[in-house]
Motif scaffolding. Structure first.
Motif, mmCIF file in Angstrom:
data_model
loop_
_atom_site.group_PDB
_atom_site.id
_atom_site.type_symbol
_atom_site.label_atom_id
_atom_site.label_comp_id
_atom_site.label_asym_id
_atom_site.label_seq_id
_atom_site.Cartn_x
_atom_site.Cartn_y
_atom_site.Cartn_z
ATOM 1 N N LEU A 132 -38.115 -20.983 104.553
ATOM 2 C CA LEU A 132 -37.756 -21.699 103.161
ATOM 3 C C LEU A 132 -37.769 -23.225 103.240
ATOM 4 C CD1 LEU A 132 -34.972 -19.380 100.944
ATOM 5 C CD2 LEU A 132 -37.488 -20.091 100.760
ATOM 6 N N GLN A 133 -37.610 -23.590 103.845
ATOM 7 C CA GLN A 133 -37.746 -24.845 104.869
ATOM 8 C C GLN A 133 -39.434 -25.771 104.874
ATOM 9 O OE1 GLN A 133 -34.762 -25.926 107.928
ATOM 10 N NE2 GLN A 133 -33.248 -25.937 106.424
ATOM 11 N N ARG A 134 -39.780 -24.763 105.258
ATOM 12 C CA ARG A 134 -41.380 -25.498 105.475
ATOM 13 C C ARG A 134 -41.543 -25.244 104.575
ATOM 14 N NH1 ARG A 134 -41.871 -21.998 110.240
ATOM 15 N NH2 ARG A 134 -40.754 -22.913 112.149
ATOM 16 N N LYS A 135 -42.009 -24.101 103.367
ATOM 17 C CA LYS A 135 -42.254 -24.576 102.190
ATOM 18 C C LYS A 135 -42.121 -25.330 101.228
ATOM 19 C CE LYS A 135 -43.052 -20.868 99.017
ATOM 20 N NZ LYS A 135 -42.430 -19.865 97.813
ATOM 21 N N SER A 136 -40.633 -25.624 101.348
ATOM 22 C CA SER A 136 -40.062 -26.602 100.744
ATOM 23 C C SER A 136 -41.171 -27.914 100.957
ATOM 24 C CB SER A 136 -38.692 -27.015 100.522
ATOM 25 O OG SER A 136 -38.374 -28.361 99.888
ATOM 26 N N VAL A 137 -41.141 -27.793 102.415
ATOM 27 C CA VAL A 137 -41.882 -29.493 102.832
ATOM 28 C C VAL A 137 -43.051 -29.767 102.231
ATOM 29 C CG1 VAL A 137 -42.380 -30.891 104.445
ATOM 30 C CG2 VAL A 137 -40.272 -30.010 104.664
ATOM 31 N N VAL A 138 -44.111 -28.325 102.359
ATOM 32 C CA VAL A 138 -45.307 -28.450 101.661
ATOM 33 C C VAL A 138 -45.886 -28.130 101.350
ATOM 34 C CG1 VAL A 138 -47.262 -26.565 102.076
ATOM 35 C CG2 VAL A 138 -46.175 -27.242 104.242
ATOM 36 N N GLN A 186 -44.084 -38.231 106.153
ATOM 37 C CA GLN A 186 -44.358 -36.658 106.855
ATOM 38 C C GLN A 186 -45.839 -36.521 106.654
ATOM 39 O OE1 GLN A 186 -41.448 -34.329 105.153
ATOM 40 N NE2 GLN A 186 -40.189 -34.452 106.660
ATOM 41 N N TYR A 187 -46.304 -36.844 105.589
ATOM 42 C CA TYR A 187 -47.924 -36.272 105.906
ATOM 43 C C TYR A 187 -47.931 -37.174 106.541
ATOM 44 C CZ TYR A 187 -52.211 -36.450 103.780
ATOM 45 O OH TYR A 187 -53.220 -36.050 103.519
#
Length: 105
Positions: free
Chosen positions: A8-14, A79-80
């Protein structure tokens, strides 16, 4: 359970990153700037474009975003620019001395 949280954390960041990248690229189209965010290879050009962007960027209701929200945007864009898809590597947009124009804006 920890794997689900990480996913979920990865999905949110993406999703958040894609949102800001898309918003910036829409701004480029609206202001007739050429290229995409991923095409910027000069950190000084990046800072200049982000200053312009944050100066005129508003919510769809024409209200300005809060400082905290814009700081979140800077973190996301940072981050990007430190991922594999960017031409700029090892940049720290949170460094207020190195990017003083951005932070003054």
């Amino acid at each position: 359970m920890p794997e689900e949280v990480t996913a979920l954390q990865r999905k949110s960041v993406v999703e958040n990153t894609l949102n800001w990248v898309n918003q910036f690229e829409n701004y480029c189209k609206d202001t007739n700037l050429s290229g995409k965010l991923s095409d910027i290879s000069d950190p000084n050009q990046l800072e200049e474009e982000l200053c312009k962007y944050f100066t005129i960027y508003h919510k769809t209701t024409s209200d300005k975003y809060s400082v905290i929200f814009l700081q979140s945007a800077i973190n996301t864009l940072n981050q990007y620019f430190n991922c594999k898809t960017s031409k700029i590597k090892l940049i720290d947009l949170n460094n207020k001395k190195a990017h003083s124009d951005l932070w003054h804006t």
